[in-house]
Design an enzyme around this catalytic site. Structure first.
Site, short mmCIF file in Angstrom:
data_model
loop_
_atom_site.label_atom_id
_atom_site.label_comp_id
_atom_site.label_asym_id
_atom_site.label_seq_id
_atom_site.Cartn_x
_atom_site.Cartn_y
_atom_site.Cartn_z
N HIS A 204 34.27 41.78 39.67
CA HIS A 204 34.30 40.31 39.70
C HIS A 204 33.05 39.86 40.47
CE1 HIS A 204 38.94 39.44 39.43
NE2 HIS A 204 38.35 39.04 38.32
N CYS A 300 39.49 36.65 47.42
CA CYS A 300 40.46 36.67 46.31
C CYS A 300 41.82 36.12 46.71
CB CYS A 300 40.73 38.09 45.83
SG CYS A 300 39.33 39.14 45.70
N1 ARG Z 1 44.37 43.82 41.56
C1 ARG Z 1 43.73 42.58 41.25
C2 ARG Z 1 43.08 42.67 39.87
O1 ARG Z 1 42.56 43.71 39.54
C3 ARG Z 1 42.73 42.23 42.29
C4 ARG Z 1 42.07 40.91 42.07
C5 ARG Z 1 41.07 40.59 43.12
N2 ARG Z 1 40.55 39.32 42.94
C6 ARG Z 1 39.27 39.00 42.98
N3 ARG Z 1 38.94 37.75 42.83
N4 ARG Z 1 38.31 39.89 43.09
O2 ARG Z 1 43.07 41.75 39.11
#
Ligand code: ARG
Length: 306
Positions: A204, A300
């Site tokens: 991300h 997040c």
């Molecule tokens: N386990 C979650 C996923 O893989 C973690 C999300 C983390 N969020 C972020 N904005 N990086 O979707």
């Protein structure tokens, strides 16, 4: 307008209309947080490995850190069956239109919109309606087009507002399909700068970029293509380069600077904290160890909105 090359960019942030910074924080309770499946590289090996009590204590620490920097925190309940719902940066992209644009966009006049995400992983798709309800209740006009077009988009995990300006940074490569940004541009008529991601640890945009204020950002250069990193340096006067270990293992870039001064981040990133202080910011260290097992940290675990 969508931008991918520096050569096509003939403006700086000065040319982008001003937008106030968000002053509210949304969080989701970690009651049902867990690692039950693997949808990013960090989750591997962590199924069933979450200490829920510790996670709750850590979540309280993040909430307190936001409150202590003067932000108003609103909490919604995590739902059973959605172990990743606690990561509430991902399901939406809240929008505050710049002054004067409220009436241009049909159908509802008003400065607040919210773009609904289409989660990449099936396991997370049905988290979105909880946030749709929340923002509808807050009188945000809901933009469903990306979701209805079935184009993957993970909200503020990949899309980030340039602090104080009508300019959107758009990460893509793992979770978000760049076609989502065409739809967002059509809806909002906003300049969007695309940044390509291809290192699985940085799946991300919020894992390798943290916008601090109009002129400063934290970034891990190794997660970007050279041209993407050059564009970052074009728009930000200072890009603080986070060392690889702190970015990869401590999620140092997954930080949040909501007030332009305090930077809430995972504890232990000594070098990042030192550089932040050098540039006039105040690091606030919190422990998000249980959440990092799922691939997320401070950024997040909240959504910023107006
Ligand atoms: N386990 C979650 C996923 O893989 C973690 C999300 C983390 N969020 C972020 N904005 N990086 O979707």
């Amino acid at each position: 307008m969508i931008y991918r090359d520096l050569s096509a960019i003939d403006f700086g942030t000065d040319a982008c209309p001003r937008v106030p910074r968000p002053e509210r924080v949304l969080m989701t309770t970690p009651t049902h947080f867990d690692v039950e499946y693997v949808i990013n590289a960090h989750m591997a090996g962590h199924i069933g490995d979450i200490d829920r009590e510790l996670a709750c204590t850590q979540w309280d620490g993040v909430r307190t850190a936001f409150e202590e920097t003067g932000m108003e925190v609103t909490v919604i309940d995590g739902a059973k069956g959605f172990p990743d719902m606690v990561f509430c940066a991902n399901q939406t992209l809240p929008v505050q239109l710049p002054a004067g644009r409220e009436t241009k966009l049909a159908p509802v006049p008003g400065a607040h919109r919210v773009v609904l995400s289409r989660m990449y992983a099936l396991q997370r798709r049905l988290e979105v309606p909880y946030f749709q309800r929340f923002f509808s209740d807050e009188a945000y006009d809901v933009i469903e087009d990306v979701a209805l077009a079935d184009i993957a988009f993970e909200g503020m995990g990949d899309a980030m507002w340039h602090p104080g300006r009508w300019l959107l940074w758009g990460g893509y490569g793992f979770r978000t399909n760049p076609a989502a940004y065409d739809i967002i541009d059509r809806q909002l008529d906003v300049p969007i700068v695309l940044l390509y991601l291809d290192d699985p640890d940085f799946y991300h945009l919020d894992t390798c970029l943290c916008v601090l204020d109009e002129d400063h950002a934290l970034a891990f250069p190794g997660a970007f293509e050279a041209c993407g990193y050059d564009i970052l340096k074009h728009f930000f006067k200072v890009v603080i380069e986070v060392p690889e270990r702190e970015a990869r293992e401590l999620f140092a870039c997954n930080a949040t600077c909501a007030d332009g001064e305090h930077v809430i981040l995972q504890t232990g990133s000594t070098e990042t904290c030192r550089m932040l202080r050098e540039h006039g910011f105040t690091p606030v260290e919190v422990d998000t160890g249980e959440f990092m097992k799922s691939g997320g940290s401070v950024y997040c675990m909240k959504q910023l909105y107006w």
